[in-house]
Design a protein around this motif. Structure first.
Motif, PDB file in Angstrom:
ATOM      1  N   ARG A  10      -9.771  27.288  44.633  1.00 60.05           N
ATOM      2  CA  ARG A  10      -9.167  26.476  45.693  1.00 60.05           C
ATOM      3  C   ARG A  10      -9.438  24.979  45.443  1.00 60.05           C
ATOM      4  O   ARG A  10      -8.555  24.148  45.620  1.00 60.05           O
ATOM      5  N   SER A  11     -10.651  24.674  44.991  1.00 64.26           N
ATOM      6  CA  SER A  11     -10.994  23.271  44.697  1.00 64.26           C
ATOM      7  C   SER A  11     -10.143  22.730  43.555  1.00 64.26           C
ATOM      8  O   SER A  11      -9.655  21.592  43.621  1.00 64.26           O
ATOM      9  N   VAL A  12      -9.954  23.531  42.517  1.00 68.60           N
ATOM     10  CA  VAL A  12      -9.111  23.088  41.395  1.00 68.60           C
ATOM     11  C   VAL A  12      -7.679  22.865  41.877  1.00 68.60           C
ATOM     12  O   VAL A  12      -7.046  21.861  41.530  1.00 68.60           O
ATOM     13  N   LYS A  13      -7.187  23.777  42.702  1.00 67.28           N
ATOM     14  CA  LYS A  13      -5.829  23.618  43.225  1.00 67.28           C
ATOM     15  C   LYS A  13      -5.712  22.313  44.014  1.00 67.28           C
ATOM     16  O   LYS A  13      -4.762  21.545  43.818  1.00 67.28           O
ATOM     17  N   ASN A  14      -6.669  22.062  44.892  1.00 63.87           N
ATOM     18  CA  ASN A  14      -6.638  20.826  45.687  1.00 63.87           C
ATOM     19  C   ASN A  14      -6.726  19.579  44.808  1.00 63.87           C
ATOM     20  O   ASN A  14      -6.008  18.603  45.032  1.00 63.87           O
ATOM     21  N   HIS A  15      -7.592  19.626  43.803  1.00 64.47           N
ATOM     22  CA  HIS A  15      -7.703  18.485  42.884  1.00 64.47           C
ATOM     23  C   HIS A  15      -6.393  18.272  42.122  1.00 64.47           C
ATOM     24  O   HIS A  15      -5.973  17.137  41.906  1.00 64.47           O
ATOM     25  N   CYS A  16      -5.765  19.360  41.717  1.00 67.61           N
ATOM     26  CA  CYS A  16      -4.480  19.257  41.006  1.00 67.61           C
ATOM     27  C   CYS A  16      -3.408  18.651  41.900  1.00 67.61           C
ATOM     28  O   CYS A  16      -2.638  17.786  41.471  1.00 67.61           O
ATOM     29  N   LEU A  17      -3.362  19.119  43.145  1.00 69.78           N
ATOM     30  CA  LEU A  17      -2.363  18.578  44.072  1.00 69.78           C
ATOM     31  C   LEU A  17      -2.606  17.094  44.332  1.00 69.78           C
ATOM     32  O   LEU A  17      -1.658  16.309  44.380  1.00 69.78           O
ATOM     33  N   ASN A  18      -3.869  16.711  44.475  1.00 73.46           N
ATOM     34  CA  ASN A  18      -4.196  15.283  44.634  1.00 73.46           C
ATOM     35  C   ASN A  18      -3.794  14.494  43.398  1.00 73.46           C
ATOM     36  O   ASN A  18      -3.258  13.392  43.495  1.00 73.46           O
ATOM     37  N   PHE A  19      -4.054  15.075  42.227  1.00 68.73           N
ATOM     38  CA  PHE A  19      -3.680  14.420  40.966  1.00 68.73           C
ATOM     39  C   PHE A  19      -2.166  14.226  40.897  1.00 68.73           C
ATOM     40  O   PHE A  19      -1.678  13.143  40.549  1.00 68.73           O
ATOM     41  N   LEU A  20      -1.406  15.269  41.250  1.00 68.72           N
ATOM     42  CA  LEU A  20       0.058  15.178  41.194  1.00 68.72           C
ATOM     43  C   LEU A  20       0.577  14.149  42.192  1.00 68.72           C
ATOM     44  O   LEU A  20       1.486  13.373  41.888  1.00 68.72           O
ATOM     45  N   GLN A  21      -0.012  14.138  43.384  1.00 63.86           N
ATOM     46  CA  GLN A  21       0.412  13.163  44.394  1.00 63.86           C
ATOM     47  C   GLN A  21       0.103  11.748  43.916  1.00 63.86           C
ATOM     48  O   GLN A  21       0.933  10.850  44.048  1.00 63.86           O
ATOM     49  N   ASN A  28       3.932   6.582  39.609  1.00 65.34           N
ATOM     50  CA  ASN A  28       5.280   6.508  39.033  1.00 65.34           C
ATOM     51  C   ASN A  28       6.221   5.703  39.920  1.00 65.34           C
ATOM     52  O   ASN A  28       7.004   4.890  39.435  1.00 65.34           O
ATOM     53  N   GLN A  29       6.150   5.948  41.228  1.00 63.87           N
ATOM     54  CA  GLN A  29       7.002   5.199  42.156  1.00 63.87           C
ATOM     55  C   GLN A  29       6.667   3.714  42.100  1.00 63.87           C
ATOM     56  O   GLN A  29       7.565   2.870  42.101  1.00 63.87           O
ATOM     57  N   TYR A  30       5.396   3.391  42.056  1.00 66.23           N
ATOM     58  CA  TYR A  30       4.977   1.993  41.986  1.00 66.23           C
ATOM     59  C   TYR A  30       5.449   1.368  40.680  1.00 66.23           C
ATOM     60  O   TYR A  30       5.968   0.254  40.664  1.00 66.23           O
ATOM     61  N   GLN A  80       8.001   2.297  38.867  1.00 63.60           N
ATOM     62  CA  GLN A  80       9.446   2.115  38.940  1.00 63.60           C
ATOM     63  C   GLN A  80       9.802   0.904  39.791  1.00 63.60           C
ATOM     64  O   GLN A  80      10.713   0.147  39.462  1.00 63.60           O
ATOM     65  N   LYS A  81       9.073   0.718  40.876  1.00 63.16           N
ATOM     66  CA  LYS A  81       9.324  -0.422  41.760  1.00 63.16           C
ATOM     67  C   LYS A  81       9.049  -1.731  41.029  1.00 63.16           C
ATOM     68  O   LYS A  81       9.837  -2.669  41.098  1.00 63.16           O
ATOM     69  N   VAL A  82       7.937  -1.785  40.302  1.00 66.70           N
ATOM     70  CA  VAL A  82       7.587  -2.993  39.557  1.00 66.70           C
ATOM     71  C   VAL A  82       8.638  -3.273  38.482  1.00 66.70           C
ATOM     72  O   VAL A  82       9.084  -4.410  38.323  1.00 66.70           O
ATOM     73  N   CYS A  83       9.061  -2.229  37.776  1.00 67.08           N
ATOM     74  CA  CYS A  83      10.099  -2.401  36.741  1.00 67.08           C
ATOM     75  C   CYS A  83      11.408  -2.872  37.367  1.00 67.08           C
ATOM     76  O   CYS A  83      12.081  -3.745  36.822  1.00 67.08           O
ATOM     77  N   SER A  84      11.759  -2.275  38.487  1.00 65.52           N
ATOM     78  CA  SER A  84      12.995  -2.665  39.171  1.00 65.52           C
ATOM     79  C   SER A  84      12.938  -4.118  39.616  1.00 65.52           C
ATOM     80  O   SER A  84      13.901  -4.873  39.432  1.00 65.52           O
ATOM     81  N   GLU A  85      11.801  -4.515  40.188  1.00 63.46           N
ATOM     82  CA  GLU A  85      11.652  -5.905  40.628  1.00 63.46           C
ATOM     83  C   GLU A  85      11.691  -6.861  39.439  1.00 63.46           C
ATOM     84  O   GLU A  85      12.261  -7.944  39.528  1.00 63.46           O
ATOM     85  N   ALA A  86      11.087  -6.440  38.325  1.00 65.47           N
ATOM     86  CA  ALA A  86      11.111  -7.276  37.120  1.00 65.47           C
ATOM     87  C   ALA A  86      12.542  -7.425  36.608  1.00 65.47           C
ATOM     88  O   ALA A  86      12.955  -8.508  36.207  1.00 65.47           O
ATOM     89  N   ASN A  87      13.297  -6.306  36.631  1.00 62.41           N
ATOM     90  CA  ASN A  87      14.698  -6.368  36.198  1.00 62.41           C
ATOM     91  C   ASN A  87      15.520  -7.258  37.119  1.00 62.41           C
ATOM     92  O   ASN A  87      16.359  -8.033  36.664  1.00 62.41           O
ATOM     93  N   ASP A  88      15.283  -7.118  38.441  1.00 61.71           N
ATOM     94  CA  ASP A  88      15.997  -7.953  39.409  1.00 61.71           C
ATOM     95  C   ASP A  88      15.691  -9.427  39.167  1.00 61.71           C
ATOM     96  O   ASP A  88      16.582 -10.273  39.213  1.00 61.71           O
ATOM     97  N   LEU A  89      14.407  -9.719  38.905  1.00 65.14           N
ATOM     98  CA  LEU A  89      13.998 -11.098  38.651  1.00 65.14           C
ATOM     99  C   LEU A  89      14.668 -11.615  37.384  1.00 65.14           C
ATOM    100  O   LEU A  89      15.166 -12.732  37.358  1.00 65.14           O
ATOM    101  N   LYS A  90      14.707 -10.782  36.341  1.00 67.69           N
ATOM    102  CA  LYS A  90      15.342 -11.192  35.089  1.00 67.69           C
ATOM    103  C   LYS A  90      16.823 -11.436  35.303  1.00 67.69           C
ATOM    104  O   LYS A  90      17.368 -12.431  34.827  1.00 67.69           O
ATOM    105  N   GLU A  91      17.487 -10.523  36.041  1.00 65.37           N
ATOM    106  CA  GLU A  91      18.909 -10.710  36.331  1.00 65.37           C
ATOM    107  C   GLU A  91      19.125 -11.984  37.125  1.00 65.37           C
ATOM    108  O   GLU A  91      20.073 -12.732  36.874  1.00 65.37           O
ATOM    109  N   SER A  92      18.242 -12.235  38.071  1.00 66.40           N
ATOM    110  CA  SER A  92      18.338 -13.446  38.890  1.00 66.40           C
ATOM    111  C   SER A  92      18.163 -14.687  38.015  1.00 66.40           C
ATOM    112  O   SER A  92      18.893 -15.659  38.148  1.00 66.40           O
TER     113      SER A  92
END
Length: 184
Positions: free
Chosen positions: A76-87, A93-95, A97-109
């Protein structure tokens, strides 16, 4: 080994018995890693999660209380650690992507700003290249917003002259700025 033997091992671990800890580690490490790989899809990450779990067990051995079987607790502990790792990975990944998107927007600007500045410079150069009288009429019309009649009165020329000079100015500017016209 059965549930009771695991409980005895765990009690010895709570007292600081390193051999019992090593025995528990060897007994479950491989199985826990295989279980963790199901979640992480990554062997090194799975091994790190299991190793971290055992390190935490050893660090907190005196405070740790297991109400279920040791085996159930470990899985159960391994499962919880894995779920925390995935989250956490998903958040990273979202962050990212956001940074890359903002960098692209800045470059386009920046690219857009550069193009606008370049176009404005070319327009101004083209206006400056007009003959003086034509340039003055053009600026009075386009930049100061005067009507042809007002320009004629201000300069003491006929409205027809203003119309002719404006037509020639626009024709010249269209020719010089033809590369930019599709952008408009």
């Amino acid at each position: 080994m059965d549930r009771q033997e695991d409980a005895v091992l765990f009690q010895k671990i709570k007292l600081g018995d390193e051999k019992s800890f090593e025995l528990l580690f060897r007994r479950y490490y491989g199985h826990l890693c295989l279980y963790a790989v199901r979640f992480t899809q990554n062997n090194p990450e799975a091994e790190e999660i299991v190793q971290d779990l055992f390190a935490k067990i050893w660090e907190k051995k005196e405070q740790l209380t297991i109400s279920t079987s040791v085996k159930n607790y470990l899985f159960r502990s391994v499962k919880n650690h894995c779920l925390n790792f995935l989250q956490h990975s998903q958040i990273k990944n979202q962050y990212s992507q956001k940074v890359c998107s903002e960098a692209n927007d800045l470059k386009e600007s920046e690219d857009t700003n550069y193009i606008e500045i370049y176009m404005l410079r070319k327009i101004e150069e083209s206006i400056q290249a007009l003959p003086e009288k034509r340039r003055k009429i053009f600026r009075l019309s386009r930049q100061e917003g005067l009507k042809y009649r007002e320009i004629a009165e201000k300069l003491g020329i006929s409205i027809k002259t203003v119309e002719t000079q404006m037509g020639l100015a626009i024709k010249t500017l269209r020719e010089k700025l033809k590369d930019f016209l599709p952008a408009f």
